[in-house]
Design a protein around this motif. Sequence first.
Motif, PDB file in Angstrom:
ATOM      1  N   GLY A 151       0.779  -1.230   0.000  1.00  0.00           N
ATOM      2  CA  GLY A 151       0.000   0.000   0.000  1.00  0.00           C
ATOM      3  C   GLY A 151       0.808   1.276   0.000  1.00  0.00           C
ATOM      4  N   LYS A 152       2.112   1.189  -0.190  1.00  0.00           N
ATOM      5  CA  LYS A 152       2.973   2.375  -0.205  1.00  0.00           C
ATOM      6  C   LYS A 152       3.919   2.308  -1.402  1.00  0.00           C
ATOM      7  N   VAL A 153       4.420   3.479  -1.779  1.00  0.00           N
ATOM      8  CA  VAL A 153       5.418   3.531  -2.851  1.00  0.00           C
ATOM      9  C   VAL A 153       6.772   3.096  -2.281  1.00  0.00           C
ATOM     10  N   SER A 154       7.426   2.200  -2.989  1.00  0.00           N
ATOM     11  CA  SER A 154       8.736   1.714  -2.550  1.00  0.00           C
ATOM     12  C   SER A 154       9.757   1.879  -3.671  1.00  0.00           C
ATOM     13  N   ILE A 155      10.938   2.333  -3.316  1.00  0.00           N
ATOM     14  CA  ILE A 155      12.042   2.486  -4.280  1.00  0.00           C
ATOM     15  C   ILE A 155      12.854   1.199  -4.245  1.00  0.00           C
ATOM     16  N   GLN A 156      12.909   0.521  -5.381  1.00  0.00           N
ATOM     17  CA  GLN A 156      13.533  -0.799  -5.432  1.00  0.00           C
ATOM     18  C   GLN A 156      15.064  -0.761  -5.383  1.00  0.00           C
ATOM     19  N   LYS A 157      15.628   0.318  -5.872  1.00  0.00           N
ATOM     20  CA  LYS A 157      17.091   0.399  -5.960  1.00  0.00           C
ATOM     21  C   LYS A 157      17.536   1.853  -5.866  1.00  0.00           C
ATOM     22  N   GLU A 158      18.628   2.091  -5.171  1.00  0.00           N
ATOM     23  CA  GLU A 158      19.166   3.457  -5.070  1.00  0.00           C
ATOM     24  C   GLU A 158      19.386   4.024  -6.470  1.00  0.00           C
ATOM     25  N   HIS A 159      18.990   5.283  -6.640  1.00  0.00           N
ATOM     26  CA  HIS A 159      19.044   5.865  -7.987  1.00  0.00           C
ATOM     27  C   HIS A 159      19.499   7.321  -7.934  1.00  0.00           C
ATOM     28  N   THR A 160      20.494   7.671  -8.745  1.00  0.00           N
ATOM     29  CA  THR A 160      20.979   9.045  -8.840  1.00  0.00           C
ATOM     30  C   THR A 160      20.175   9.772  -9.913  1.00  0.00           C
ATOM     31  N   VAL A 161      19.425  10.789  -9.501  1.00  0.00           N
ATOM     32  CA  VAL A 161      18.559  11.501 -10.451  1.00  0.00           C
ATOM     33  C   VAL A 161      19.219  12.740 -11.034  1.00  0.00           C
ATOM     34  N   LEU A 162      20.227  13.280 -10.316  1.00  0.00           N
ATOM     35  CA  LEU A 162      20.926  14.467 -10.813  1.00  0.00           C
ATOM     36  C   LEU A 162      22.395  14.396 -10.425  1.00  0.00           C
ATOM     37  N   LYS A 163      23.235  14.865 -11.311  1.00  0.00           N
ATOM     38  CA  LYS A 163      24.649  15.027 -11.004  1.00  0.00           C
ATOM     39  C   LYS A 163      24.898  16.472 -10.586  1.00  0.00           C
TER      40      LYS A 163
END
Length: 339
Positions: A151-163
Motif C-alpha cells: 500500500g505504499k510507494v517503494s524504491i527498489q534500488k538506489e538511484h541518482t537523479v541528478l549530477k
Amino acid sequence: MAHVAEWKKKEVEELTKLIKGHPVIALVDVAGVPAYPLSKMRDKLRGKAILRVSRNTLIELAIKRAAQELNKPELEKLIDYIQGGAAILATEMNPFKLYKLLEESKTPAPAKPGAVVPHDVVIPAGPTSLAPGPIVGEMQALGIPARIEKGKVSIQKEHTVLKAGEVITEQLARILNALGIEPLEVGLNLLAAYEDGIIYTPEVLAIDEEEYLNLLQKAYMHAFNLSVNTAYPTKQTIEAIIQKAYLGAKNVAVEAGYITPETIEEIFGRAIRALLLIAQNLPEELLDEKTKELLNAQAQVAVAAPQPAEEKVEEAEEEEEEEEASEEDALAGLGALFG
C-alpha cells in the motif's frame, strides 16, 4: 551632469573604509538567501567577519577607490567576480578558513525548479510514506525504480537523479519534495576573496583536508628519508642518522671479525654456525658427544621450523640459530674437534 544621491556617496565611503580596514576582503552571493537564514549567518559571523550587503555598482566603486587609496591594483581585480546579489565580507580570517566556515554554515533546502544542485542527488532504496498514485508513473518515467508494496510507494534500488551542476526540472522538484529530499543549500556562496595581492576562487579554496594531510605526511616521510640517507642532520633526523651509522659500523665490524663488546656475540654466533656446518660433514667417529648433541639439537630446530617444500635441509640448518645450547657449551663441545 547626473545628480548622485547623498546616500550612495555615503554608502561608497563606508564600503571603502570597510575594505581598507581589513586584510581579507571577500565577495559573497546573497541572492536567494531568505531573510531569516541571512540573519542567522550574521550571528555566526559576529566577531569573525563583517557582512555588508549593498548594490553591485556601489561595491564596484568602493573596490576601485580602496585599490587606488591603498595603492593595491591587484585588489581591483576583485571587481571581475561581482555577480548576482553580491555583498562584501571583510575579515581578519584567512580565505581558506573563511571558505570552510561559509560551507559548514549552509543548511539543506527544498528543491526548486530551475535551481542548480551543488551535489549529486540520490534517491535511496527502500519504502516511502507516499500512497499510490500518479507519482509512481512520474518516477518511472524519470528512470526511478518505483513500485507499490504493502500500500505504499517503494524504491527498489538506489538511484541518482541528478549530477552536481545539473538543473532541477519542475517534475523532479515535485518528486523530491514529496520524498522529503532537500537537494539544495541555503547559505552564502563565496565568489572570490582577496589577500596580500592574490585573488582566491572557490576552486582553489575547496581543499580536501584529509587528502591534504596525507600529502603532507608523505612529503614529510620523503624528506625524512632523504635527510637520513644523505646523512643531513636535523633535529628530527639526527637520532635516526646516528642509529643508521651505528648499525652500519657494527655490520662492518662483524663482517671483518673485529671483536668489540657489541659485536662479540654475533661474531661467535657466526663462528659456531660455521663450525657446526663443518662438523656435520665430518665422519661421526671424529665427533665427541657434546658436538653430536649440538648437531642433533640443530637438526630438530630445522625440522620444527616451517619451510617451503623445495628448500633444502642444509639451507635451513645454515639459517636457523641454535636456541637451546648456550654459547659456552657450543665452544666447549667444538673444542674437541681441534684438540
